[in-house]
Design an enzyme around this catalytic site. Structure first.
Site, mmCIF file in Angstrom:
data_model
loop_
_atom_site.group_PDB
_atom_site.id
_atom_site.type_symbol
_atom_site.label_atom_id
_atom_site.label_comp_id
_atom_site.label_asym_id
_atom_site.label_seq_id
_atom_site.Cartn_x
_atom_site.Cartn_y
_atom_site.Cartn_z
ATOM 1 N N SER A 117 46.534 37.804 49.524
ATOM 2 C CA SER A 117 46.583 37.725 48.067
ATOM 3 C C SER A 117 46.958 39.090 47.521
ATOM 4 C CB SER A 117 45.231 37.294 47.504
ATOM 5 O OG SER A 117 44.258 38.311 47.697
ATOM 6 N N MET A 133 41.836 40.898 50.193
ATOM 7 C CA MET A 133 41.596 41.254 48.781
ATOM 8 C C MET A 133 42.042 42.695 48.573
ATOM 9 S SD MET A 133 40.024 40.552 45.795
ATOM 10 C CE MET A 133 39.356 41.479 44.413
ATOM 11 N N VAL A 152 40.230 44.236 53.386
ATOM 12 C CA VAL A 152 40.498 44.935 52.133
ATOM 13 C C VAL A 152 41.896 45.534 52.248
ATOM 14 C CG1 VAL A 152 39.773 46.729 50.538
ATOM 15 C CG2 VAL A 152 38.056 45.449 51.836
ATOM 16 N N LYS A 153 42.727 45.289 51.239
ATOM 17 C CA LYS A 153 44.103 45.789 51.275
ATOM 18 C C LYS A 153 44.185 47.161 50.608
ATOM 19 C CE LYS A 153 47.534 42.738 50.682
ATOM 20 N NZ LYS A 153 48.343 41.650 50.082
ATOM 21 N N ILE A 154 44.733 48.117 51.351
ATOM 22 C CA ILE A 154 45.013 49.454 50.831
ATOM 23 C C ILE A 154 46.496 49.724 51.072
ATOM 24 C CG2 ILE A 154 44.582 51.930 51.078
ATOM 25 C CD1 ILE A 154 41.785 51.314 52.023
#
Length: 362
Positions: free
Chosen positions: A43, A107, A138-140
């Site tokens: 997402s 996310m 977790v998207k970075i």
């Protein structure tokens, strides 16, 4: 056999690049898992902005959380995590069966933090803790400022999906950060098994370069960059450094091929999927592309581990006037800016919804 099943049996994970509350409510996502071998999803702010723009699926949640005092980013985060926890539960059997290799959801930290190392790390910690979900990445973004945050997050044991990678060089920088984080965990006596993927974007290369190139080189740049990056990925996994980490129990940071929906209407709608079939990788695709692949997609062999004709193709494209290194940087910067725009639109849409529902806390 459907092409979706063929890819799955080849060893490439098919992830959906979309999530909406409606597809969770009406069983669409469950059907994609059962019928199309979908084993994860991604997402981003644009996806959630579009999801919340459609219908009234989020209205009850917005009203209840607003009346409880949530607003702005905090309101969005809890709404998004509700969806992602539900999706993660659907993928949990895959997550368990593959020993945490597959079955993930993602996310993203606030796009406003793309140039903020400390802020990205703190946001990743908060999302990880608030998500309370074992198969949540977790998207970075893999920006220069994001790379040290990625290393620190991995060292802290936070599973990370590195996003907004475009070139082989950008990929190698985050692969190095991942390995440093794992090496530090081993040195500290911590479990070296921390999930991660590195997401290399494909179609945006061709959108940006086709207008500069002769027709015979159209829609070739994105594939060539991915072939080059896949070669680097395979070389890294075969390296003594990685083999030592694997022997200690570390998992590979899997290569993820993103932005694989065809943007050129004159090209096949499954162009990138067919060209980038490769074991031990992930292809995350828009819903439209997934449906096209299931309906009429065909595979044309497996991506070569030696890069195939990537070097020759890249040389031709350079000769035609495209500065590939400069374009990679521009694409990353433009991608970060596009997510910022979507982020502002998302928060404005939420604010408007709160107002129209009369949902703000009195």
């Amino acid at each position: 056999m459907k092409a979706t099943q063929q890819l799955h049996e080849l060893g490439q994970s098919l992830w959906l690049d979309n999530i909406t509350r409606t597809m969770l409510d009406d069983g669409t996502l469950a059907r994609y898992i059962a019928d199309f071998s979908v084993t994860g999803l991604t997402s981003n702010p644009s996806i959630f902005e579009a999801a919340m723009a459609e219908g009234d699926a989020y209205d009850d949640g917005i009203k209840a959380k607003s009346q409880a005092g949530l607003s702005g980013e905090a309101l969005f985060t809890e709404l998004a995590l509700e969806d992602l926890r539900r999706a993660a539960k659907l993928f949990k059997p895959v997550f368990d069966a593959t020993k945490q290799v597959d079955g993930w959801v993602s996310m993203e930290v606030s796009p406003l933090l793309a140039a903020d190392t400390a802020g990205s790390l703190e946001a990743a910690r908060l999302i990880h803790d608030q998500g309370n979900c074992p198969n949540l990445f977790v998207k970075i973004p893999g920006t220069p400022e994001g790379v040290p945050a990625i290393e620190e997050a991995i060292f802290a044991g936070i599973p990370i999906n590195v996003t907004l990678l475009f070139s082989c060089q950008q990929y190698l920088a985050v692969a190095e950060a991942y390995m440093r984080g794992i090496e530090r965990r081993i040195a500290a006596g911590l479990d070296p098994k921390v999930g991660s993927v590195a997401s290399v974007f494909v179609s945006r290369w061709d959108v940006a370069s086709n207008k500069q190139l002769p027709p015979e080189l159209h829609n070739k740049l994105g594939i060539a960059v991915c072939q080059q990056t896949y070669r680097a990925y395979r070389e890294l996994l075969a390296s003594p450094r990685w083999q030592k980490l694997a022997a200690a129990g570390a998992q590979p940071q899997r290569l993820l091929l993103a932005s694989t929906g065809t943007k050129d209407p004159s090209a096949s709608d499954t162009l990138y999927i067919s060209a980038l079939a490769a074991p031990d990788t992930i292809d995350t695709m828009p819903e439209k592309t997934l449906l096209a692949l299931a309906d009429h997609g065909q595979l044309h062999g497996v991506m070569p581990t030696d890069g195939g004709d990537a070097d020759a193709t890249l040389a031709q494209i350079t000769k035609a006037g495209v500065d590939i290194e400069a374009l990679a940087l521009k694409l990353q910067q433009d991608g970060a800016q596009a997510f910022v725009k979507s982020w502002h639109q998302l928060l404005q849409r939420l604010s408007d919804k709160v107002g129209s529902l009369g949902a703000a806390k009195a």
